[in-house]
Write a protein that holds these residues in place. Structure first.
Motif, PDB file in Angstrom:
ATOM      1  N   LEU A 111       0.831  -1.204   0.000  1.00  9.80           N
ATOM      2  CA  LEU A 111       0.000   0.000   0.000  1.00  9.80           C
ATOM      3  C   LEU A 111       0.865   1.254   0.000  1.00  9.80           C
ATOM      4  N   HIS A 112       1.936   1.230   0.779  1.00 11.45           N
ATOM      5  CA  HIS A 112       2.844   2.383   0.823  1.00 11.45           C
ATOM      6  C   HIS A 112       3.476   2.627  -0.539  1.00 11.45           C
ATOM      7  N   HIS A 113       3.900   1.557  -1.199  1.00  5.61           N
ATOM      8  CA  HIS A 113       4.510   1.681  -2.529  1.00  5.61           C
ATOM      9  C   HIS A 113       3.494   2.272  -3.520  1.00  5.61           C
ATOM     10  N   TYR A 114       2.249   1.782  -3.453  1.00  2.29           N
ATOM     11  CA  TYR A 114       1.218   2.309  -4.360  1.00  2.29           C
ATOM     12  C   TYR A 114       0.980   3.791  -4.109  1.00  2.29           C
ATOM     13  N   LEU A 115       0.857   4.166  -2.840  1.00  2.00           N
ATOM     14  CA  LEU A 115       0.577   5.562  -2.503  1.00  2.00           C
ATOM     15  C   LEU A 115       1.699   6.485  -2.964  1.00  2.00           C
ATOM     16  N   LEU A 116       2.946   6.033  -2.837  1.00  2.62           N
ATOM     17  CA  LEU A 116       4.071   6.843  -3.309  1.00  2.62           C
ATOM     18  C   LEU A 116       4.008   7.033  -4.824  1.00  2.62           C
ATOM     19  N   GLU A 117       3.719   5.945  -5.549  1.00  2.00           N
ATOM     20  CA  GLU A 117       3.626   6.033  -7.004  1.00  2.00           C
ATOM     21  C   GLU A 117       2.465   6.926  -7.419  1.00  2.00           C
ATOM     22  N   ASN A 118       1.356   6.810  -6.704  1.00  2.00           N
ATOM     23  CA  ASN A 118       0.196   7.636  -7.012  1.00  2.00           C
ATOM     24  C   ASN A 118       0.500   9.114  -6.770  1.00  2.00           C
ATOM     25  N   HIS A 119       1.246   9.370  -5.703  1.00  2.00           N
ATOM     26  CA  HIS A 119       1.626  10.760  -5.398  1.00  2.00           C
ATOM     27  C   HIS A 119       2.548  11.318  -6.477  1.00  2.00           C
TER      28      HIS A 119
END
Length: 529
Positions: A111-119
């Motif tokens: 989830l953290h990896h996804y959120l960083l990419e989304n940001h």
């Protein structure tokens, strides 16, 4: 139908969630503003309210007003354990994680990896949890930890908790004080006041097409409805619906005391519960205890006279056993429910002659254009008049899909996973339908945008040729330039199809022309299987 008796275009007091009927009182406007604040980066936002006060409707309105580049994950099953809840959030967002027994750490890292990419892509991410009062404290603490995912300047995840008043009690526990301190905005939806109830009823009647001078509810009747319903919109809807049905049945146009009393008797018992005598319940309880004791005595006596046989040890029910049994029941009763989106899309696209491996949501080289929209009523679907994939929320609050291929007096015609057509009552399907539909249409070669006068290209030539075919004319009105004669012909067609007659060949006009010419399929009116 009774609504036609009053000149309404549709039932005005359906309890199905429909944002068009959202009465925006001051407190509802404030509630929606609080949610939008949370979406834009306000940290934790809390929305509470009694059952039936309009929380779900406000959530639907929020979805229609999301800022661009906002991705939202919605959790409707908060009773799940922490790993399952994290997996649901990852699934909603499309975050990749190890599927074989993932740990909390693996899910959080994914989830953290996804959120960083989304940001990095310039997108914001929102987590909305409905019925949050059902969350166990451990899950709430895990949700708090998710807010620690951040950059040097910004939180990566904004969280909205929506629930009943018990959620406030839950968050008041000392062990959850860290989460409570992070809530930046709280809002509680109260029942409507009398004046708001009056405006609410008038608003719904107006949206359904009734003029104010024909309102069948007098101020005196509305005051009684307000008292009986406690100002809860859902209860108001039920009472008003039954009152209108009563008027229709008695050939009347104004609700009076007798009609309202009849409506009161027909609606849910909790509206009359407070009028029951307090001594009645202990008496009933005593009777039930006596009957139960008698039944046990009879069983013991019969067991004495029955030869004993070995009794197998009972199997303790597990959560997985319970869930699988319930799923089997649901599958048996709701064959039209399709769990996988791509499977529903493929079934729908087969109506366009597309082969099983062609899906225009996955590839743009199919000749088809695939899109998503929202429709609010069965009449909207009937007017849209093309096969669609309906997005559903099952009774277990999971997202599922149904392929609609026809509408008739018998109900909605849906395709099962094996391609068989099933007819399902609209009253059974309606509560599950979220309003979202996915559809396809054949885009003409060279068509990139709406065609208007003086445009040129192959799409103009195609348009002129289709009208020549429709009118059985040897020569089209234009070659490859959009001229005035073609524009006038488009206007005539638009007027005949109840479209805006502006002479501009936009997507709606092209889609309707495709249907008339048989290029795109339409909804069937009878079951052909």
């Amino acid at each position: 139908m009774y609504h036609q008796y009053f000149g309404l275009t549709e039932p005005a007091f359906s309890i199905a969630v429909n944002p068009r009927y959202l009465y925006m009182s001051k407190q509802h406007k404030d509630a929606l503003a609080h949610l939008l604040y949370g979406v834009r980066g306000g940290g934790f936002v809390l929305l509470t309210g009694e059952v039936g006060t309009g929380k779900t409707t406000i959530i639907r309105s929020l979805l229609e007003q999301l800022p661009e580049k906002t991705d939202i994950a919605m959790v409707f099953n908060p009773m799940a354990a922490v790993p399952e809840m994290l997996a649901m959030i990852c699934d909603e967002l499309g975050a990749d994680y190890p599927k074989d027994n993932p740990s909390v750490k693996a899910l959080t890292d994914a989830l953290h990896h996804y959120l960083l990419e989304n940001h990095r892509r310039g997108h914001s991410t929102v987590l909305l949890i409905d019925e949050a009062q059902l969350l166990p404290p451990e899950s709430l603490e895990q949700i708090r930890l998710l807010t620690n995912l951040e950059t040097d300047t910004q939180k990566l995840l904004q969280i909205i908790l929506v629930g009943q008043p018990e959620l406030n009690t839950l968050l008041a526990q000392p062990r959850l004080r860290q989460l409570a301190q992070r809530i930046t905005a709280r809002f509680h939806l109260n029942p409507l006041t009398y004046s708001e109830t009056q405006a609410y009823i008038g608003h719904r009647l107006q949206v359904a097409g009734l003029s104010a001078d024909r309102n069948p509810f007098s101020p005196q009747v509305i005051r009684k409805i307000h008292k009986l319903s406690g100002g809860i919109p859902r209860r108001i809807n039920i009472l008003c619906e039954r009152a209108l049905v009563g008027l229709y049945g008695h050939n009347k146009t104004r609700v009076d005391g007798n009609i309202l009393r009849m409506a009161q008797k027909e609606v849910a018992g909790n509206l009359e519960q407070k009028n029951r005598r307090p001594w009645l319940w202990p008496t009933l309880a005593t009777i039930l205890v006596i009957l139960l004791a008698a039944a046990i005595l009879v069983w013991m006596l019969s067991a004495k006279n029955t030869p004993s046989e070995p009794v197998p040890a009972p199997i303790a029910p597990t959560e997985s056993t319970s869930e699988s049994s319930r799923a089997a029941i649901n599958d048996a009763q709701t064959d039209f429910i399709i769990r996988r989106l791509n499977e529903a899309q493929t079934l729908m696209l087969a109506r366009f002659g597309a082969s099983g491996n062609v899906n225009c949501w996955q590839s743009k080289n199919t000749g088809l254009e695939c899109e998503t929209t929202r429709l609010m009523t069965w009449q909207d679907l009937s007017n849209f008049n093309r096969p669609v994939v309906l997005t559903l929320t099952t009774p277990e609050r999971f997202t599922a899909y149904a392929v609609l291929v026809g509408l008739s007096e018998q109900g909605a015609h849906l395709l099962s996973a094996n391609g068989k057509t099933l007819v399902v009552a609209q009253t059974a399907l309606g509560p599950m339908w979220t309003g979202q539909v996915q559809y396809a249409w054949q885009r003409p070669q060279g068509y990139a945008d709406a065609l208007t006068v003086n445009d040129t290209g192959p799409a103009v030539a195609w348009l002129a040729q289709q009208f020549a075919q429709l009118d059985q004319q040897a020569e089209p009105l234009a070659s490859d330039r959009y001229n005035q004669p073609l524009a006038q012909r488009v206007k005539l067609f638009q007027r005949s199809q109840n479209l805006k007659a502006d002479g501009i060949a936009g997507q709606q006009t092209i889609m309707r022309l495709n249907q008339v010419l048989g290029i795109d399929p339409v909804l069937s009116e009878k079951d052909t299987d």
